[in-house]
Design a protein around this motif. Structure first.
Motif, short mmCIF file in Angstrom:
data_model
loop_
_atom_site.label_atom_id
_atom_site.label_comp_id
_atom_site.label_asym_id
_atom_site.label_seq_id
_atom_site.Cartn_x
_atom_site.Cartn_y
_atom_site.Cartn_z
N ARG A 25 0.75 -1.39 0.00
CA ARG A 25 0.07 0.28 0.23
C ARG A 25 1.05 1.04 0.04
NH1 ARG A 25 -5.54 1.02 1.43
NH2 ARG A 25 -5.96 -0.76 2.21
N VAL A 28 2.41 2.16 -3.66
CA VAL A 28 0.81 2.51 -4.00
C VAL A 28 0.48 3.98 -3.67
CG1 VAL A 28 -1.68 2.32 -4.96
CG2 VAL A 28 -0.29 0.45 -4.22
N VAL A 29 0.82 4.44 -2.47
CA VAL A 29 0.04 5.22 -2.02
C VAL A 29 1.81 6.70 -3.01
CG1 VAL A 29 0.09 7.70 -0.27
CG2 VAL A 29 -1.03 5.00 -0.27
N LYS A 32 1.73 6.41 -7.48
CA LYS A 32 0.30 6.22 -7.77
C LYS A 32 0.04 7.88 -9.09
CE LYS A 32 -3.03 8.16 -4.66
NZ LYS A 32 -4.19 8.10 -3.51
N ASP A 33 0.27 8.77 -8.13
CA ASP A 33 -0.22 9.96 -9.19
C ASP A 33 0.75 10.15 -10.35
OD1 ASP A 33 -2.07 11.02 -7.27
OD2 ASP A 33 -0.30 12.44 -5.92
N PHE A 34 1.72 10.22 -10.39
CA PHE A 34 3.09 10.01 -11.37
C PHE A 34 2.77 8.96 -11.77
CE2 PHE A 34 6.89 9.47 -13.68
CZ PHE A 34 6.75 10.74 -14.52
N TYR A 36 0.05 6.92 -12.56
CA TYR A 36 -1.17 7.96 -13.67
C TYR A 36 -1.12 9.05 -14.52
CZ TYR A 36 -6.34 9.21 -13.52
OH TYR A 36 -7.02 10.18 -14.43
N SER A 37 -0.39 10.18 -14.00
CA SER A 37 -0.04 11.20 -14.76
C SER A 37 0.15 11.25 -15.93
CB SER A 37 0.80 12.08 -14.59
OG SER A 37 0.25 12.78 -13.07
N GLU A 50 -7.08 5.03 -16.10
CA GLU A 50 -6.96 4.60 -14.44
C GLU A 50 -6.85 2.90 -14.57
OE1 GLU A 50 -10.79 5.93 -12.91
OE2 GLU A 50 -10.43 4.18 -11.39
N ALA A 53 -3.64 2.33 -14.93
CA ALA A 53 -2.58 2.76 -14.21
C ALA A 53 -2.66 1.25 -13.02
CB ALA A 53 -2.48 4.21 -12.85
N GLN A 54 -3.95 1.08 -13.22
CA GLN A 54 -3.93 -0.52 -12.29
C GLN A 54 -3.17 -1.77 -12.31
OE1 GLN A 54 -8.08 -0.88 -11.02
NE2 GLN A 54 -8.76 1.22 -10.18
N PHE A 57 0.40 -1.22 -11.17
CA PHE A 57 0.54 -1.83 -9.79
C PHE A 57 0.58 -3.03 -9.61
CE2 PHE A 57 0.20 2.67 -9.52
CZ PHE A 57 1.48 2.94 -8.43
N GLU B 26 -0.74 14.61 -12.35
CA GLU B 26 -2.22 14.18 -12.32
C GLU B 26 -2.26 13.91 -10.96
OE1 GLU B 26 -5.08 14.48 -14.42
OE2 GLU B 26 -3.93 15.07 -16.11
N MET B 37 -5.80 -2.69 -3.48
CA MET B 37 -5.38 -3.32 -2.67
C MET B 37 -5.93 -4.82 -2.68
SD MET B 37 -2.74 -2.50 -1.92
CE MET B 37 -2.15 -4.00 -0.12
#
Lengths: 198, 152
Positions: A25, A28-29, A32-34, A36-37, A50, A53-54, A57, B26, B37
């Motif tokens: 986690r 991911v936290v 995630k923003d980069f 996704y960008s 989206e 991006a998932q 990960f 973004e 998760m």
């Protein structure tokens, strides 16, 4: 900063490999923003970005036992993200027209206390992403890796699979193109504002 | 590179850095982390790293054991004096003759077997192999063992 970040990443990776799935986690936290960008700017479609991006990960999670420490975790992750986008773009074969919701989607979900500042930011945001999406795919990725993640050229070469000299050339051209566009747009905005004030 | 070019590149970089800093990245949609998760907990497992059944060290040990047996066959056992001497020595190590030619005299045959050179040779071979492996682990293969422990 990068080293500290990487050593934390390695600790979390070790925890995941020892069975503590929840430690993933943190990774991911953090990224995630980069990620996704990158997927949004390369794929230009919100839903697909989206999903991509998932997938990035999930692939990274499954592939963690194969992660060798010859690169930083972030670089390895961005490489997965870049390859995921390239694969998806190849599947599409033809280039899609720019998604209609591309500009609107940036504006959703933002909360900023100062209204004027936020308006400026919003405008800047739109201008920048408009300019980025006009660049070719690889250039888009390079520019983002360079300015958002401050990645050195060698690591960008690892992410994109291009040679170091090729990265340097492409990056310089992309920056120049982006700069010209941004300055041009900025001047237009300033002159328009001046006219409306008169 | 000319001085003006360096300055203009610096200016360009500064400006672009400002643009990027102002605009920002973004933001991943709400619930993004939760979705991942959840997906991981539901059905995702870490990739399995396949390791060879016989490791590199084991192959070295096997090879060393084989060479040891060959050397013993040549130097430890008496020469048969024939052209196929080495082969005869080799088969001689592992051959077993019944004491009185009767297969059903079990107790007698067992005592005969235990008193023969085969048992001594087997124990010696196992000791050589185990000792050799221990020696390898102590010197060469510490990193291999460490990585194995981490992965396990």
């Amino acid at each position: 900063m990068g080293k500290v970040r990487n050593s934390e990443d390695l600790q979390w990776i070790k925890a995941v490999l020892q069975g503590d799935t929840e430690a993933f986690r943190h990774l991911v936290v953090r990224y995630k923003d980069f990620v996704y960008s990158l997927t949004v700017n390369l794929l230009k479609q919100k839903e697909e970005a989206e999903e991509a991006a998932q997938d990035v990960f999930l692939k990274a999670f499954r592939g963690l036992p194969r992660f060798r420490h010859d690169a930083m975790f972030s670089t390895w992750l961005y490489r997965i993200a870049y390859n995921e986008c390239v694969t998806r773009l190849r599947k599409r074969k033809t280039k899609l027209p720019l998604a209609a919701d591309f500009n609107e989607m940036h504006l959703a979900g933002k909360t900023e206390p100062e209204e004027i500042h936020w308006q400026q930011r919003e405008e800047q945001y739109k201008l920048l992403h408009d300019a980025i999406r006009e660049l070719p795919e690889t250039d888009r990725a390079l520019v983002m890796l360079f300015y958002f993640e401050k990645l050195p050229v060698e690591e960008m070469s690892f992410v994109t699979g291009l040679s170091v000299s090729n990265v340097k050339t492409k990056l310089f051209r992309a920056r120049k193109k982006l700069y010209d566009k941004m300055v041009h747009i900025d001047e237009e905005v300033v002159s328009r504002k001046g006219e409306s004030e008169k | 590179m000319k001085h003006e070019e360096i300055i203009s590149e610096k200016k360009m970089d500064e400006q672009l850095n400002n643009f990027f800093a102002m605009a920002g990245k973004e933001h991943a949609p709400a619930g993004f982390t939760q979705n991942i998760m959840r997906e991981i907990e539901r059905n995702d497992t870490l990739a399995t790293i396949y390791k060879p059944v016989i490791s590199k060290t084991a192959w070295v040990v096997i090879g060393a054991g084989f060479v040891a047996i060959m050397l013993m066959a040549v130097f430890v056992f008496p020469n048969t004096g024939s052209a196929t001497g080495v082969w005869q020595k080799l088969t001689g190590i592992f051959s077993f003759r019944l004491s009185d030619g009767n297969l059903f005299h079990l107790r007698h045959n067992l005592l005969h077997f235990l008193s023969g050179s085969q048992v001594l040779l087997s124990v010696l071979s196992v000791a050589v192999v185990v000792g050799w492996r221990y020696l390898l682990m102590q010197t060469w293969d510490i990193t291999f063992l460490k990585s194995k422990i981490i992965r396990d």
